[in-house]
Write an enzyme that holds these catalytic residues in place. Structure first.
Site, mmCIF file in Angstrom:
data_model
loop_
_atom_site.group_PDB
_atom_site.id
_atom_site.type_symbol
_atom_site.label_atom_id
_atom_site.label_comp_id
_atom_site.label_asym_id
_atom_site.label_seq_id
_atom_site.Cartn_x
_atom_site.Cartn_y
_atom_site.Cartn_z
ATOM 1 N N TRP A 390 0.903 -1.153 0.037
ATOM 2 C CA TRP A 390 -0.011 0.005 -0.098
ATOM 3 C C TRP A 390 0.947 1.198 -0.133
ATOM 4 O O TRP A 390 0.224 2.339 -0.075
ATOM 5 C CB TRP A 390 -0.837 0.006 1.303
ATOM 6 C CG TRP A 390 -0.230 0.366 2.659
ATOM 7 C CD1 TRP A 390 1.040 -0.140 3.180
ATOM 8 C CD2 TRP A 390 -0.546 1.133 3.453
ATOM 9 N NE1 TRP A 390 1.201 0.291 4.328
ATOM 10 C CE2 TRP A 390 0.326 1.091 4.614
ATOM 11 C CE3 TRP A 390 -1.501 2.117 3.786
ATOM 12 C CZ2 TRP A 390 0.289 1.880 5.627
ATOM 13 C CZ3 TRP A 390 -1.593 2.783 5.079
ATOM 14 C CH2 TRP A 390 -0.590 2.647 5.981
ATOM 15 N N ASP A 391 2.181 0.974 0.409
ATOM 16 C CA ASP A 391 3.125 2.107 0.320
ATOM 17 C C ASP A 391 2.822 3.182 -0.987
ATOM 18 O O ASP A 391 2.896 4.540 -0.996
ATOM 19 C CB ASP A 391 4.382 1.725 0.308
ATOM 20 C CG ASP A 391 4.764 0.872 1.504
ATOM 21 O OD1 ASP A 391 3.950 0.098 1.780
ATOM 22 O OD2 ASP A 391 6.184 1.057 1.906
ATOM 23 N N GLU A 518 0.794 -2.392 12.528
ATOM 24 C CA GLU A 518 1.028 -4.032 12.712
ATOM 25 C C GLU A 518 1.334 -4.548 13.807
ATOM 26 O O GLU A 518 1.600 -5.881 14.204
ATOM 27 C CB GLU A 518 2.444 -4.435 11.702
ATOM 28 C CG GLU A 518 1.949 -3.850 10.186
ATOM 29 C CD GLU A 518 3.021 -4.254 9.134
ATOM 30 O OE1 GLU A 518 3.890 -4.738 9.551
ATOM 31 O OE2 GLU A 518 2.585 -4.308 7.858
ATOM 32 N N LYS A 631 3.134 0.533 16.158
ATOM 33 C CA LYS A 631 4.260 0.642 15.216
ATOM 34 C C LYS A 631 4.133 1.844 14.543
ATOM 35 O O LYS A 631 5.380 2.341 14.430
ATOM 36 C CB LYS A 631 4.206 -0.506 14.369
ATOM 37 C CG LYS A 631 5.312 -0.679 13.287
ATOM 38 C CD LYS A 631 5.186 -1.945 12.471
ATOM 39 C CE LYS A 631 6.361 -2.374 11.738
ATOM 40 N NZ LYS A 631 6.257 -3.273 10.734
HETATM 41 C C1 BGC Z 1 5.158 -1.353 7.313
HETATM 42 C C2 BGC Z 1 4.045 -1.353 6.342
HETATM 43 C C3 BGC Z 1 4.743 -1.178 5.000
HETATM 44 C C4 BGC Z 1 5.668 -2.091 4.860
HETATM 45 C C5 BGC Z 1 6.658 -2.026 3.565
HETATM 46 C C6 BGC Z 1 6.190 -2.268 7.364
HETATM 47 O O1 BGC Z 1 7.193 -2.308 7.917
HETATM 48 O O2 BGC Z 1 4.571 -1.759 8.711
HETATM 49 O O3 BGC Z 1 3.061 -0.504 6.588
HETATM 50 O O4 BGC Z 1 3.746 -1.461 3.896
HETATM 51 O O5 BGC Z 1 6.697 -2.141 5.982
HETATM 52 O O6 BGC Z 1 6.878 -0.705 3.505
#
Ligand code: BGC
Length: 815
Positions: A390-391, A518, A631
């Protein structure tokens, strides 16, 4: 996590990384830790990426060359299997390395780690899109040699990279050997990595899996003409193919009066390596210049010969154009990019350099990604296995939508192309509509850990959010109705089937989901998810109505194609209207989810009892889940993305509550916290978070820059400037600007492309100036510091009210 202030000035060693507004510079050989510098000096056009490994091809943390979409697959072996878990892992592949151009003088190899070197400089030029390195090498035999090399990944020709190495014998004759190579590093050809600097084997789930079996199977090799070679491979698991070709050309210029020396050549092409070796006994003053054109093509289907053919087309064309002209084209391309995209912090060269480096990363990640996705690390490293998350939609796409709308459109089409797979996945999980994979390269879910993966259903709404952002910014209604509507309908159907109306039908709830944070997984009624799903359902219903009104004929066809029922659309709206939005009256805040406030608190900053960071490397998930600890921005992200549906009081209460609980263990957090802090008038915190995002890679603040650029954070840096300090908002396509200029900044200038025209916004201490910079029609209405204006050629200066809050008492003048 604002509690520890951060001092921007002391983050970088300026003796090694001097300030230059348009370049990133390393002024000492190996002045920056190897893995970090490989990432910081990586080049990419979004299709082809090369880490900043030096041309000697030796010491490195990771030799990286990436072709977007080129990946290997492998079976995920779940120790305890369950229905519907991801079946197949996907990992970005290290494409054949074409960077090496090794230099030997009197048979002594150049190796930076041990060489005696003066006048060293390596720099990445943001206007030229070229990585340059130069220094003078004093060989073990005492000869002085000037060594200069350039590398460019073409923005115009996405399959092409252009490299050169120039060697000048400053004071003595010497035997010079240059060996230009192609190497299959993926399967261990050559010194794969230097054990001293290589990443350790310690646990870090953010790194790519190491593939133990052979990945690249040689399928074709050719030397079509002198100096040229092609290698082609097939990935053992995924079956994808990749071809890589080089064309070398050496010119030798001797001082006046000297006879031209003999150039010995040796060409060797094997399955995993190809090399072209030049040997010259040259008089003092000679300049040897090797130009190397490199082409990459990859495919899901075609074989080696066809790839070799495509590579040779690319090389022939590049040779006809010539290196100079290719570099000129690159500069022009970038000139146009910066006209659209530059953000200027007035009189702050240090920050300016960092800002441009971040914006340059966004360009590098997206420019030619086209219908491939944008990996979390761009094409700069193997972190997160090269996956798309989703980034892209939440962190990168807003930048693209307002600076390079065509790139935004491509990124959305990439999701549109995945829709079939997303429908199949929804079906597999017993949902209607479409469910997009949390992480993927090829469209299949690749997240083995469902709690922090598949359960992040919000990805569906994030995609729709990005779609609507693009449509509002660009006015591209055709795209919305031709391609976007499919996304809207299938995601709305998905939400309706994932959530449920409570028994008395008073509320619509969504259970067992994971929000962006997360550290709290599989929860009921995650605020972010509910708010975004509500937005998604409404957008779908609105656009369906819009189409019915505006394109009645196409509407009928669409209704048939989707077997769309009126009742269904009515239910989307009802679900949206009745969406349950958790709110705690006592605390006056939005709980992140139903359980969140019941959990035990874990004092983050207590030196005695506080947790070790980042938590994900030190605690079992259950330990983390049982605490009120987060987080990354979750509620606070909702406050930004759906800011118009929260009051200022709510925002303040939420921000104040969540800030001390937020570890910022993900780099997706600080930039968002910065924006909301700015909105709330918490200037110091806003700056603090901004600096953390701005320097996350340049100063390796999270210790894993070696794995690749944090592209989402780079996107967040742009958003912190434009939405945060710049005060821009665009909810529902209504544009407002309420700047929050940091106290010690004299000004900030940014550009926005809206409906095909570009406006420039210049924020100063007491005024905002807006002007149409490019395009054939005025843009408006835009509400600037509370005044509704239309932005045209003639710059407008709006005075920000002295003691009234933003939006009140603003005054306006023509300048
Ligand atoms: C984050 C996610 C992100 C992923 C990739 C993870 O550490 O919690 O939101 O999509 O990294 O950047």
């Amino acid at each position: 996590m604002h509690h520890h202030g951060i001092d921007a000035e002391s983050l970088l060693d300026r003796a090694t990384m001097p300030v230059d507004e348009w370049r990133l510079i390393e002024s000492r050989p190996e002045g920056i830790p190897l893995g970090v510098s490989e990432t910081l000096f990586a080049l990419s056009n979004g299709y082809l990426g090369m880490r900043g490994n030096p041309p000697e091809g030796r010491d490195s943390a990771e030799h990286g060359t990436f072709v977007n979409g080129l990946h290997e697959t492998w079976p995920i072996r779940h120790a305890e299997d369950a229905y519907g878990l991801a079946r197949e892992g996907q990992t970005i592949v290290n494409a054949p390395d074409a960077k090496p151009m090794r230099l030997y003088v009197d048979d002594e190899p150049l190796r930076l780690a041990s060489a005696e070197v003066v006048d060293y400089e390596r720099c990445l030029d943001f206007r030229e899109g070229v990585l340059r390195r130069r220094f003078i090498w004093r060989t073990p035999g005492g000869k002085r040699i000037r060594v200069t090399s350039d590398r460019m990944v073409s923005l115009q020709e996405k399959h092409l990279a252009v490299l050169s190495l120039e060697v000048e014998l400053l004071d003595s004759p010497a035997a010079v050997t240059i060996s230009s190579q192609l190497l299959n590093r993926q399967d261990g050809e050559d010194e794969y990595c230097d054990p001293a600097t290589a990443q350790g084997k310690e646990l870090d789930p953010r790194r790519a899996e190491t593939l133990e079996e052979r990945v690249l199977l040689p399928i074709f090799q050719t030397e079509s003409e002198p100096g040229r070679a092609t290698l082609a491979f097939r990935c053992a698991g995924s079956g994808m193919t990749v071809g890589c070709a080089m064309a070398n050309e050496l010119t030798v210029t001797v001082p006046e009066g000297e006879p031209a020396p003999h150039v010995g050549t040796e060409q060797l092409t094997e399955e995993d390596t190809a090399s072209m070796v030049y040997q010259v006994n040259a008089p003092a003053g000679t300049v040897l210049r090797l130009e190397k054109l490199v082409a990459y093509h990859s495919s899901r289907h075609v074989g080696g010969e066809e790839l070799a053919f495509r590579c040779s087309r690319t090389l022939n064309r590049a040779r006809r154009v010539g290196l100079r002209a290719l570099q000129d084209n690159q500069r022009e391309w970038l000139e146009r990019f910066w006209e659209r995209s530059d953000v200027v912090i007035h009189d702050q060269p240090e920050l300016q350099q960092a800002v441009r480096w971040n914006i340059f990363q966004l360009l590098q990640a997206s420019a030619r990604a086209e219908v491939q996705g944008i990996p979390a690390k761009g094409m700069t490293g193997t972190g997160y296995g090269g996956h798309y998350f989703w980034d892209t939609e939440i962190y990168v796409l807003p930048f693209l939508a307002y600076t390079s709308p065509a790139f935004a459109r491509s990124a959305l089409r990439f999701r549109r192309n995945m829709l079939e797979a997303a429908r199949a996945r929804a079906d597999e999980l017993a949902h209607d509509g479409a469910l997009f994979p949390w992480r993927t390269i090829n469209g299949q879910e690749s997240s083995a850990y469902y709690a922090a993966g598949t359960a992040q259903y919000h990805i569906d709404a994030d995609i729709v959010y990005a779609l609507m952002k693009y449509v509002h910014a660009s006015g591209d209604v055709d795209f919305l109705l031709d391609e976007g509507l499919d996304l809207l309908i299938d995601t709305a159907r998905f939400w309706l089937s994932l959530g449920f109306f409570t028994r008395d039908r008073s509320g619509f709830q969504i259970h067992s989901v994971t929000g962006p944070d997360e550290y709290n997984t599989v929860v009921n009624n995650n605020l972010y998810t509910n708010v975004m799903a509500q937005f998604n359902l409404r957008a779908a219903a609105d656009v369906v109505e819009q189409m019915r009104a505006e394109r009645p004929q196409e509407f009928e066809a669409m209704v048939r194609r989707h077997a769309l029922e009126e009742e269904e659309v009515r239910e989307w709206r009802e679900a949206a209207d009745r969406m349950y939005i958790p709110f705690d009256e006592n605390l006056g805040i939005h709980p992140q989810d139903d359980q969140f406030l019941l959990r035990k608190r874990w004092k983050l900053d207590d030196p005695e009892t506080g947790p070790k960071r980042p938590l994900l490397l030190h605690y079992h998930p259950l330990t983390i889940y049982r605490h009120q600890i987060i987080k990354q921005a979750d509620v606070v992200l909702a406050l930004f993305l759906q800011g118009h549906r929260f009051t200022e009081e709510q925002k303040r209460a939420d921000y104040d509550y969540y800030d001390p609980l937020t570890t910022g263990d993900s780099t997706l957090s600080a930039v968002v916290q910065s924006i909301i802090a700015a909105e709330l008038g918490y200037g110091r915190q806003a700056m603090d978070f901004f600096i953390r995002g701005l320097y996350v890679d340049l100063a390796d603040l999270h210790g894993n820059t070696a794995d690749g650029v944090h592209v989402a954070s780079a996107g967040g840096v742009w958003q912190s400037l434009v939405y945060g300090f710049g005060g821009f908002r665009d909810h529902g396509g209504r544009f407002t600007i309420d700047p929050r200029l940091p106290e010690d900044w004299s000004g900030l200038t940014y550009r926005l492309t809206i409906h095909g025209c570009r406006i420039r916004v210049t924020v100063r201490r007491r005024t905002v100036e807006v002007a149409l910079e490019e395009g054939d029609h005025a843009i408006g209405p835009v509400t600037v510091a509370g005044r509704e204006v239309v932005v045209d050629r003639e710059p407008l200066t709006i005075v920000i009210g002295a003691d009234s809050g933003p939006g009140e008492g603003a005054d306006m003048a023509n300048t």
